[in-house]
Design an enzyme around this catalytic site. Structure first.
Site, mmCIF file in Angstrom:
data_model
loop_
_atom_site.group_PDB
_atom_site.id
_atom_site.type_symbol
_atom_site.label_atom_id
_atom_site.label_comp_id
_atom_site.label_asym_id
_atom_site.label_seq_id
_atom_site.Cartn_x
_atom_site.Cartn_y
_atom_site.Cartn_z
ATOM 1 N N ASN A 294 0.797 -1.227 0.000
ATOM 2 C CA ASN A 294 0.000 0.000 0.000
ATOM 3 C C ASN A 294 0.826 1.272 0.000
ATOM 4 O O ASN A 294 0.370 2.303 -0.478
ATOM 5 C CB ASN A 294 -0.968 0.013 1.191
ATOM 6 N N CYS B 152 -3.534 4.411 7.931
ATOM 7 C CA CYS B 152 -3.834 3.838 9.246
ATOM 8 C C CYS B 152 -2.688 4.073 10.222
ATOM 9 O O CYS B 152 -2.703 3.596 11.337
ATOM 10 C CB CYS B 152 -4.101 2.348 9.115
HETATM 11 N N1 PLP Z 1 -4.663 -3.871 3.668
HETATM 12 C C1 PLP Z 1 -4.159 -2.917 2.884
HETATM 13 C C2 PLP Z 1 -3.013 -3.247 1.972
HETATM 14 C C3 PLP Z 1 -4.701 -1.627 2.899
HETATM 15 O O1 PLP Z 1 -4.167 -0.675 2.123
HETATM 16 C C4 PLP Z 1 -5.797 -1.364 3.766
HETATM 17 C C5 PLP Z 1 -6.398 -0.029 3.845
HETATM 18 O O2 PLP Z 1 -5.881 0.947 3.441
HETATM 19 C C6 PLP Z 1 -6.275 -2.410 4.568
HETATM 20 C C7 PLP Z 1 -5.689 -3.642 4.490
HETATM 21 C C8 PLP Z 1 -7.407 -2.185 5.518
HETATM 22 O O3 PLP Z 1 -8.638 -2.191 4.834
HETATM 23 P P1 PLP Z 1 -9.911 -1.466 5.478
HETATM 24 O O4 PLP Z 1 -9.576 -0.012 5.534
HETATM 25 O O5 PLP Z 1 -11.036 -1.797 4.544
HETATM 26 O O6 PLP Z 1 -10.134 -2.060 6.819
#
Ligand code: PLP
Length: 380
Positions: free
Chosen positions: A134, A321
């Site tokens: 990400n 996050c």
């Molecule tokens: N995994 C990855 C690679 C992400 O980029 C994200 C969110 O940005 C998530 C998991 C988490 O997903 P969610 O925001 O739908 O809980």
């Protein structure tokens, strides 16, 4: 989504709960079954293999833990996973696999960790490697990694977090080797707080959210029908537009990359030069089309983000996050740049990005960097 959000009495409303048994409930159940079939069609699995979730985080937590109580054994994940995978892995006493300078997991590095767990008398419960990162946008080769898992930890479940890959890659192909696949609606233009975990037939999974028998006993709770409808529509629309959108976004990303690296002290973190030094083609085919990760010398990350925002550019330093600008990014640290002194900057492009937008962003970055470096010099 509207029929599921509408209040009862509205002629188009579908107010029923698909878990019920009367006529109103059956209408909702038909809609749920249709959504499940459509999602399965795009993800290349059977309808019964789709578990609707509250998004990527729940899907990742569920995949890593195996539900409640957790799968016995040691979970293993890559060092650059999203926190939704890293945190449950570490909480369950798991191990992480180092990555190369691009952020990729190598089968040899994975095999070494799997052997180490085995040599110490443990068993590997799950191996989780993301399809695409990400922060950096770097892609992993899931085919060779799956082969390493089957060879060195044949009892382990293989999971991939495909949250970032989903808008850009054909998951029916890319993620076909994984036993468990996480997807989130909001990366596809859908509503936030909904998504899915693909659970291939034969893969054991206890519920993480225990309660009713929804989702074949794998996730309790009344379905979020509006969310599921929105997720499904977004997934299908994204799949229909994928090839063209990926090509045009990659062209804009290349334009942005070529322009901003003309600014002194701004370099691509995982660009063509780094790829070439590792024996890959000197292009950006190892990256998702919408990602551009930069390292910016001579500025403070947090100040850069604030200044860019004041010029109309909303960017980030790490995952949304994590407060990467202040805490530092575990991904940047894992590729060996944690102490470089430069500020990480992640620019994302999407379906709405235009040439003008790219040029405005370039001008804003040039102005921000000049302004902040000037301030630093004045203070000294
Ligand atoms: N995994 C990855 C690679 C992400 O980029 C994200 C969110 O940005 C998530 C998991 C988490 O997903 P969610 O925001 O739908 O809980």
């Amino acid at each position: 989504m509207e029929p599921f959000l509408a209040v009862s009495g509205d002629p188009v409303a579908v107010p029923g709960n698909p878990s019920g048994s009367h006529a109103i409930a059956r209408r909702a159940l038909r809609a749920l079954d249709e959504a499940r079939e459509q999602v399965a069609g795009v993800l290349g699995c059977r309808p019964g293999e789709v578990v609707f979730t509250s998004g990527g985080t729940e899907a990742d937590n569920h995949a890593v833990s195996g539900g409640l109580p957790p799968r016995p054994g040691t979970p293993v994940c890559s060092a650059v996973e999203h926190h939704a995978v890293l945190e449950p892995t570490l909480a369950l006493g798991g191990e992480s696999v180092p990555v190369d300078r691009l952020g990729r997991v190598h089968p040899a590095a994975l095999a070494e960790v799997l052997r180490r767990v085995g040599d110490s008398g443990g068993i590997v419960s799950v191996v989780s490697v993301m399809a695409a990162n990400n922060e950096l946008g770097i892609l992993n080769d899931l085919e060779v990694l799956e082969a390493a898992v089957r060879e060195h930890a044949p009892q382990a479940v293989f999971h991939t977090d495909a949250v970032q890959a989903a808008p850009w890659l054909d998951l029916a192909d890319t993620a076909s080797r994984a036993d468990l696949v996480s997807v989130s609606a909001h990366k596809l233009g859908g509503p936030k707080g909904t998504g899915a975990l693909v659970v291939r037939n034969g893969v054991g999974l206890r519920p993480l959210i225990a309660g009713g028998a929804q989702e074949r006993g794998r996730r309790g709770g009344t379905h979020d029908m509006a969310g599921i409808a929105g997720f499904t529509a977004a997934l299908v629309a994204s799949s229909d537009s994928r090839t063209e959108r990926a090509a045009s976004t990659a062209r804009l990303r290349d334009r942005l990359a070529n322009a901003v690296t003309g600014i002194e002290g701004v370099s691509e973190t995982v660009g063509p030069e780094v790829a070439e030094s590792l024996g890959l083609p000197a292009d950006r085919s190892h990256l998702l089309p919408g990602h551009l990760h930069l390292m910016v010398d001579g500025v403070v990350g947090e100040e850069l983000l604030f200044d860019l925002e004041s010029r109309g550019v909303c960017a980030s330093a790490a995952s949304s996050c994590a407060s990467g600008a202040t805490d530092g990014s575990h991904v940047v640290a894992a590729i060996g740049l944690g102490d470089s002194g430069a500020a990480p900057l992640r620019l994302s492009l999407g379906a709405d990005t235009t040439r003008e937008g790219v040029d405005i962003a370039t001008g804003a970055l040039r102005a921000s960097v000049a302004h902040l470096r000037g301030v630093t010099r004045a203070v000294r």
